[in-house]
Scaffold this motif. Sequence first.
Motif, PDB file in Angstrom:
ATOM      1  N   ASP A  22      36.518 -17.280  -5.804  1.00 37.34           N
ATOM      2  CA  ASP A  22      36.261 -18.576  -5.174  1.00 37.34           C
ATOM      3  C   ASP A  22      37.620 -19.210  -4.881  1.00 37.34           C
ATOM      4  O   ASP A  22      38.217 -19.865  -5.742  1.00 37.34           O
ATOM      5  N   HIS A  52      29.858 -20.307 -13.880  1.00 37.55           N
ATOM      6  CA  HIS A  52      28.793 -19.553 -14.547  1.00 37.55           C
ATOM      7  C   HIS A  52      29.129 -19.441 -16.035  1.00 37.55           C
ATOM      8  O   HIS A  52      29.566 -18.379 -16.506  1.00 37.55           O
ATOM      9  N   LEU A 104      31.844 -10.360  -8.907  1.00 35.71           N
ATOM     10  CA  LEU A 104      31.910 -11.654  -8.233  1.00 35.71           C
ATOM     11  C   LEU A 104      33.062 -11.647  -7.239  1.00 35.71           C
ATOM     12  O   LEU A 104      34.082 -10.965  -7.451  1.00 35.71           O
ATOM     13  N   ALA A 110      35.500 -18.767 -12.306  1.00 38.85           N
ATOM     14  CA  ALA A 110      34.165 -18.168 -12.317  1.00 38.85           C
ATOM     15  C   ALA A 110      33.397 -18.563 -13.569  1.00 38.85           C
ATOM     16  O   ALA A 110      32.197 -18.849 -13.516  1.00 38.85           O
ATOM     17  N   VAL A 163      33.037  -9.177 -16.642  1.00 40.25           N
ATOM     18  CA  VAL A 163      33.051  -9.789 -15.309  1.00 40.25           C
ATOM     19  C   VAL A 163      34.220  -9.200 -14.534  1.00 40.25           C
ATOM     20  O   VAL A 163      35.329  -9.057 -15.066  1.00 40.25           O
ATOM     21  N   LEU A 179      36.270  -9.515 -10.739  1.00 31.79           N
ATOM     22  CA  LEU A 179      36.489 -10.135  -9.431  1.00 31.79           C
ATOM     23  C   LEU A 179      36.865  -9.041  -8.449  1.00 31.79           C
ATOM     24  O   LEU A 179      37.828  -8.299  -8.681  1.00 31.79           O
TER      25      LEU A 179
END
Length: 413
Positions: A71, A22, A68, A18, A30, A32
């Motif tokens: 990914d 970003h 977030l 991430a 942050v 997840l």
Amino acid sequence: MAPRLLCARHPHLGLVAAWRRHPELSGEPVVLVQERVVAASAAAQSVGVRPGQAPRTVRQLCPGAVHLAPDDAAITALRAAVLEALTAVVPAVELGDEEAWCDLSGGHALWRDEASWAAAAARALTAALGEHPPAVGVASNRFVAWMAARQGRPRHIRRVPAGGEAAFLAPLPVGLLPADSAILARLGDLGLDRIGQVAALSPLDLQRQFGEAGAAVCRLARGQDDLPLTPTAAPRRAIERVVLDGPVTDREVLHRCARRAAAGLGERLRARGLGSGRLALVLEGETATEVLERLPPLAVGSAEELWPVVFGLLGGCDAALRRTGPVAALRLEAGDLGIAPGRQADLWRRGDAARDAVAQAVMRVCDRFGAATVLRPRLALDPGDLPERRFRWEPGTAAPAAPAPVAAPTLGP
């Protein structure tokens, strides 16, 4: 041989992926989230955010946290890069989301002692993670190595000598032991706030008090852990990609780029002691992508062994270029990776060595002069009386038939 294990603790791979996407979020809280919290940055953990919490709880604890979704593709690619970097340095690696374990037992030809070997593994992992270096611990078992890494700092290696496990753990708080919270609370009620105090208790007393979990806590407090390393399988494919200065159709340029890719890929395979049983040359054109594939007679694991196979694949470039158009990049992919064959057939089995040499020579001749140049003899079922009819001659092949070139879907404008 006494085991020596390295534990490297690093940010969650999902967070690293991430931050790469970003970079402005580096240092920010942050989280997840996938139904529940998967991982949280250090800034988020400092206010009480923990994995497993619900998003609603996170919003209450840290209203400014960035949520977030993981990914998966980026995490898989990062995991493969980390694993490839470590397996080039150490023989066995167990890779998790936030920890990597390496086997440092024995010795290594390139590093004179354990300290330099551990430093090489730490450098490899740091290079793969980028700006997020790990904290590294080295000890005789998993638990003590994990505790050493936990007590260390990023870019530092903390080594616990063999026999010094109990002394290293003794002054640490009991709350660091990986035990049930009820057991830790009960130990605190008894006035036991250091691991060394728990280690001094009788294992039978702890077992009577807490069952098998109490005996396990006593073993860990004394620095005893027999949980083995579970190596993560090495990647089954290695790729070397060369980007051209501009789209070209010149075979000489492709020839030079393919040679450079073969040299780079061969060096990586040789350093890792791997051999490839399947090679593919991928031409990335402006309108389509073409894959030329071959199964070499023997597993290839160096630039010298790769190049004859790649040279043969280049023979099919003319037809491929008509389908792809000008080529902007090419990839050399080594599949079916395994331990490179270290054979001494010339000493023990002359027949095997001769057969392998003939197979390689046939492949080179067919690539240069065409398959019709080589004929293979077959014993005739009814040769008759004439010696010249004893064999039947058929077109020879250099290697087992590989799948026909595959054209990928046409690329959009």
